[in-house]
Design an enzyme around this catalytic site. Structure first.
Site, PDB file in Angstrom:
ATOM      1  N   PRO A  79     -27.278  60.647 -12.655  1.00 50.87           N
ATOM      2  CA  PRO A  79     -27.850  60.009 -13.842  1.00 50.87           C
ATOM      3  C   PRO A  79     -27.305  60.622 -15.131  1.00 50.87           C
ATOM      4  O   PRO A  79     -27.051  61.827 -15.203  1.00 50.87           O
ATOM      5  CB  PRO A  79     -29.357  60.246 -13.700  1.00 50.87           C
ATOM      6  CG  PRO A  79     -29.502  61.354 -12.732  1.00 50.87           C
ATOM      7  CD  PRO A  79     -28.277  61.377 -11.877  1.00 50.87           C
ATOM      8  N   HIS A  80     -27.098  59.756 -16.112  1.00 57.00           N
ATOM      9  CA  HIS A  80     -26.590  60.178 -17.418  1.00 57.00           C
ATOM     10  C   HIS A  80     -27.043  59.155 -18.455  1.00 57.00           C
ATOM     11  O   HIS A  80     -27.594  58.120 -18.101  1.00 57.00           O
ATOM     12  CB  HIS A  80     -25.066  60.299 -17.389  1.00 57.00           C
ATOM     13  CG  HIS A  80     -24.373  59.079 -16.869  1.00 57.00           C
ATOM     14  ND1 HIS A  80     -24.292  58.797 -15.511  1.00 57.00           N
ATOM     15  CD2 HIS A  80     -23.755  58.063 -17.494  1.00 57.00           C
ATOM     16  CE1 HIS A  80     -23.635  57.659 -15.342  1.00 57.00           C
ATOM     17  NE2 HIS A  80     -23.308  57.193 -16.534  1.00 57.00           N
ATOM     18  N   GLY A  81     -26.811  59.445 -19.703  1.00 53.78           N
ATOM     19  CA  GLY A  81     -27.280  58.583 -20.781  1.00 53.78           C
ATOM     20  C   GLY A  81     -26.441  57.333 -20.961  1.00 53.78           C
ATOM     21  O   GLY A  81     -25.361  57.198 -20.383  1.00 53.78           O
TER      22      GLY A  81
END
Length: 144
Positions: free
Chosen positions: A62-64
């Site tokens: 997960p990342h922005g």
């Protein structure tokens, strides 16, 4: 240069059982490590709604969203070991959740390094069963 992963940014043997909770936990570790602002967690959850960050081989990263750069203080990763797995959709179980925040365009390099390290299912399984944070750092080949 600040390390991209510290022992404090790794959680072993987590009992989290829900995808969004795992993403929030990975984000909180990034916040606590001084890598991102609190708002970055919401942007990680928004990114997951656009498309799953499940990468295969029981790994989620997960990342922005694309607009998250202003919330990144410095590049860093967080790691959550989930021996029982978390469903990232469609029955895809992630045993390792690696939150990333890449400053100044470094996120693609970080994704690449993690993807190469985790290309072999044996590596992810080794991390899933690891009993020390250093074992996970060594398996990923990240600076700590």
């Amino acid at each position: 240069m600040k390390e991209i992963c510290s022992a404090a940014s790794i959680v072993l043997n987590s009992k989290i059982s829900e995808r969004d909770e795992a993403i929030r936990a990975a984000g909180k570790l990034l916040v606590n490590g001084g890598y991102v602002s609190e708002k970055y967690i919401d942007l990680m959850l928004a990114r997951e709604r656009i498309a799953s960050t499940y990468m295969g081989n029981h790994l989620a990263i997960p990342h922005g969203t694309d607009g998250a750069q202003s919330e990144i203080i410095t590049s860093g990763i967080s790691i959550i070991q989930l021996p029982d797995g978390v469903d990232f959709g469609g029955g895809e179980l992630a045993y390792m959740v690696i939150g990333i925040a890449g400053k100044d365009g470094t996120h693609l390099d970080m994704l690449g390094q993690i993807a190469v390290a985790c290309m072999e299912p044996d590596t992810v399984e080794l991390m899933r069963r690891a009993t020390s944070k250093q074992s996970i750092i060594d398996a990923l080949g990240v600076a700590a």
